[in-house]
Design a protein around this motif. Sequence first.
Motif, PDB file in Angstrom:
ATOM      1  N   ILE A  32       0.849  -1.188   0.000  1.00 51.41           N
ATOM      2  CA  ILE A  32       0.000   0.000   0.000  1.00 51.41           C
ATOM      3  C   ILE A  32       0.886   1.241   0.000  1.00 51.41           C
ATOM      4  CG2 ILE A  32      -1.992  -1.068   1.097  1.00 51.41           C
ATOM      5  CD1 ILE A  32      -1.015  -0.018   3.763  1.00 51.41           C
ATOM      6  N   ARG A  33       0.290   2.367  -0.386  1.00 53.23           N
ATOM      7  CA  ARG A  33       1.064   3.612  -0.499  1.00 53.23           C
ATOM      8  C   ARG A  33       0.657   4.660   0.518  1.00 53.23           C
ATOM      9  NH1 ARG A  33       0.040   5.558  -6.333  1.00 53.23           N
ATOM     10  NH2 ARG A  33       1.278   7.312  -5.541  1.00 53.23           N
ATOM     11  N   HIS A  34      -0.490   4.475   1.155  1.00 52.89           N
ATOM     12  CA  HIS A  34      -0.977   5.460   2.114  1.00 52.89           C
ATOM     13  C   HIS A  34      -1.491   4.755   3.371  1.00 52.89           C
ATOM     14  CE1 HIS A  34      -1.480   7.241  -1.915  1.00 52.89           C
ATOM     15  NE2 HIS A  34      -1.080   8.354  -1.332  1.00 52.89           N
ATOM     16  N   ILE A  35      -1.217   5.339   4.511  1.00 54.05           N
ATOM     17  CA  ILE A  35      -1.707   4.792   5.775  1.00 54.05           C
ATOM     18  C   ILE A  35      -2.373   5.905   6.568  1.00 54.05           C
ATOM     19  CG2 ILE A  35      -1.136   3.626   7.936  1.00 54.05           C
ATOM     20  CD1 ILE A  35       1.335   2.485   6.589  1.00 54.05           C
ATOM     21  N   PRO A  36      -3.684   5.813   6.801  1.00 51.30           N
ATOM     22  CA  PRO A  36      -4.346   6.775   7.685  1.00 51.30           C
ATOM     23  C   PRO A  36      -3.875   6.572   9.127  1.00 51.30           C
ATOM     24  CG  PRO A  36      -5.929   5.666   6.248  1.00 51.30           C
ATOM     25  CD  PRO A  36      -4.644   4.912   6.150  1.00 51.30           C
ATOM     26  N   ILE A  37      -3.731   7.671   9.838  1.00 55.37           N
ATOM     27  CA  ILE A  37      -3.331   7.627  11.242  1.00 55.37           C
ATOM     28  C   ILE A  37      -4.547   7.984  12.084  1.00 55.37           C
ATOM     29  CG2 ILE A  37      -1.643   8.397  12.942  1.00 55.37           C
ATOM     30  CD1 ILE A  37      -0.466   7.066  10.411  1.00 55.37           C
ATOM     31  N   THR A  97     -12.179  16.107  -6.837  1.00 54.86           N
ATOM     32  CA  THR A  97     -11.309  16.461  -5.713  1.00 54.86           C
ATOM     33  C   THR A  97      -9.894  15.945  -5.939  1.00 54.86           C
ATOM     34  OG1 THR A  97     -13.169  16.419  -4.155  1.00 54.86           O
ATOM     35  CG2 THR A  97     -10.962  16.222  -3.221  1.00 54.86           C
ATOM     36  N   PHE A  98      -9.771  14.705  -6.416  1.00 50.87           N
ATOM     37  CA  PHE A  98      -8.455  14.144  -6.736  1.00 50.87           C
ATOM     38  C   PHE A  98      -7.737  15.019  -7.755  1.00 50.87           C
ATOM     39  CE2 PHE A  98      -9.691  10.533  -4.404  1.00 50.87           C
ATOM     40  CZ  PHE A  98      -8.631   9.639  -4.302  1.00 50.87           C
ATOM     41  N   TYR A  99      -8.462  15.423  -8.790  1.00 49.79           N
ATOM     42  CA  TYR A  99      -7.858  16.209  -9.859  1.00 49.79           C
ATOM     43  C   TYR A  99      -7.467  17.600  -9.366  1.00 49.79           C
ATOM     44  CZ  TYR A  99      -7.412  18.838 -14.199  1.00 49.79           C
ATOM     45  OH  TYR A  99      -6.944  19.652 -15.200  1.00 49.79           O
ATOM     46  N   GLU A 100      -8.357  18.242  -8.619  1.00 48.58           N
ATOM     47  CA  GLU A 100      -8.118  19.620  -8.193  1.00 48.58           C
ATOM     48  C   GLU A 100      -6.948  19.728  -7.215  1.00 48.58           C
ATOM     49  OE1 GLU A 100     -10.487  23.335  -5.989  1.00 48.58           O
ATOM     50  OE2 GLU A 100     -11.550  21.471  -6.506  1.00 48.58           O
ATOM     51  N   TYR A 101      -6.857  18.771  -6.289  1.00 50.05           N
ATOM     52  CA  TYR A 101      -5.849  18.874  -5.232  1.00 50.05           C
ATOM     53  C   TYR A 101      -4.645  17.968  -5.460  1.00 50.05           C
ATOM     54  CZ  TYR A 101      -9.351  21.549  -2.694  1.00 50.05           C
ATOM     55  OH  TYR A 101     -10.268  22.506  -2.320  1.00 50.05           O
ATOM     56  N   ILE A 103      -4.164  14.701  -5.311  1.00 49.08           N
ATOM     57  CA  ILE A 103      -3.957  13.762  -4.212  1.00 49.08           C
ATOM     58  C   ILE A 103      -3.994  12.330  -4.724  1.00 49.08           C
ATOM     59  CG2 ILE A 103      -4.840  15.296  -2.427  1.00 49.08           C
ATOM     60  CD1 ILE A 103      -7.535  13.873  -2.648  1.00 49.08           C
ATOM     61  N   GLY A 104      -3.444  11.407  -3.938  1.00 44.48           N
ATOM     62  CA  GLY A 104      -3.396  10.006  -4.333  1.00 44.48           C
ATOM     63  C   GLY A 104      -4.403   9.136  -3.617  1.00 44.48           C
ATOM     64  N   CYS A 105      -4.995   9.673  -2.538  1.00 49.57           N
ATOM     65  CA  CYS A 105      -6.019   8.907  -1.817  1.00 49.57           C
ATOM     66  C   CYS A 105      -6.905   9.872  -1.050  1.00 49.57           C
ATOM     67  CB  CYS A 105      -5.386   7.881  -0.872  1.00 49.57           C
ATOM     68  SG  CYS A 105      -4.771   8.609   0.660  1.00 49.57           S
ATOM     69  N   LEU A 106      -8.062   9.380  -0.643  1.00 47.99           N
ATOM     70  CA  LEU A 106      -8.997  10.201   0.117  1.00 47.99           C
ATOM     71  C   LEU A 106      -9.591   9.357   1.244  1.00 47.99           C
ATOM     72  CD1 LEU A 106     -10.326  13.072   0.078  1.00 47.99           C
ATOM     73  CD2 LEU A 106     -12.276  11.982  -1.043  1.00 47.99           C
TER      74      LEU A 106
END
Length: 214
Positions: A32-37, A97-101, A103-106
């Motif tokens: 995985i590439r992102h981990i929520p804390i 939102t992905f396009y505007e900011y 970002i790679g995940c939400l």
Amino acid sequence: MIVERIMKKNVHTLLPTDTVEHALHLMEEKNIRHIPIVNNTQQLVGIISDRDVRNGLQAALYENSAQEDLQQPLSKVMKTNLLTGHPLDFVEEVAATFYEYKIGCLPIVQDSKLVGIVTETDLLYTFVQLTGANQPASQFEVKVENISGKLAEVTSILKKRKLNILSVLVYPHQDEQFKILVFRVQTMNPTGVIHDLQEEGYEVLWPNLPGVTS
């Protein structure tokens, strides 16, 4: 389609007190590439990405303090200025939102708690399904006047051929008096329906069949 239908609900999370080394191992183990804390009540407090980890390790190696940096808590390196979504958000809005900011995940939050996550891969897979691009089919584009009823008129022509429509997209035309309808239908030979459309006065922009004027 709403986010709840495409989000991953089994989210791998860590606590702010966990170490950078722990995050690195979890990313490698789960691919995985992102981990929520989250905190002890599953409230989202931050997020860390593989890029954050790599940048931190590179800086640590440059300063000859890699081991110390690996043991620092995630609270010191995680991003806390977060964008979040809700399970009832529309997928199209999330894509914007992905396009505007960039970002790679939400992270998806409900009642102040983390309930899921959506990644770029999830969005791409969803749009492949929505467009029917993963199924054998033919695609054609039809230029129509930008007035009500045109979609129904075109689909009625397809109905006469008993063609099953996998997806329909509507694109703006450079001339605001027109729009472009993009169909994916379950047939490997769209020649017949293209002739039908042209006989009814429609301009078929794609495909441009040899010997067939549009």
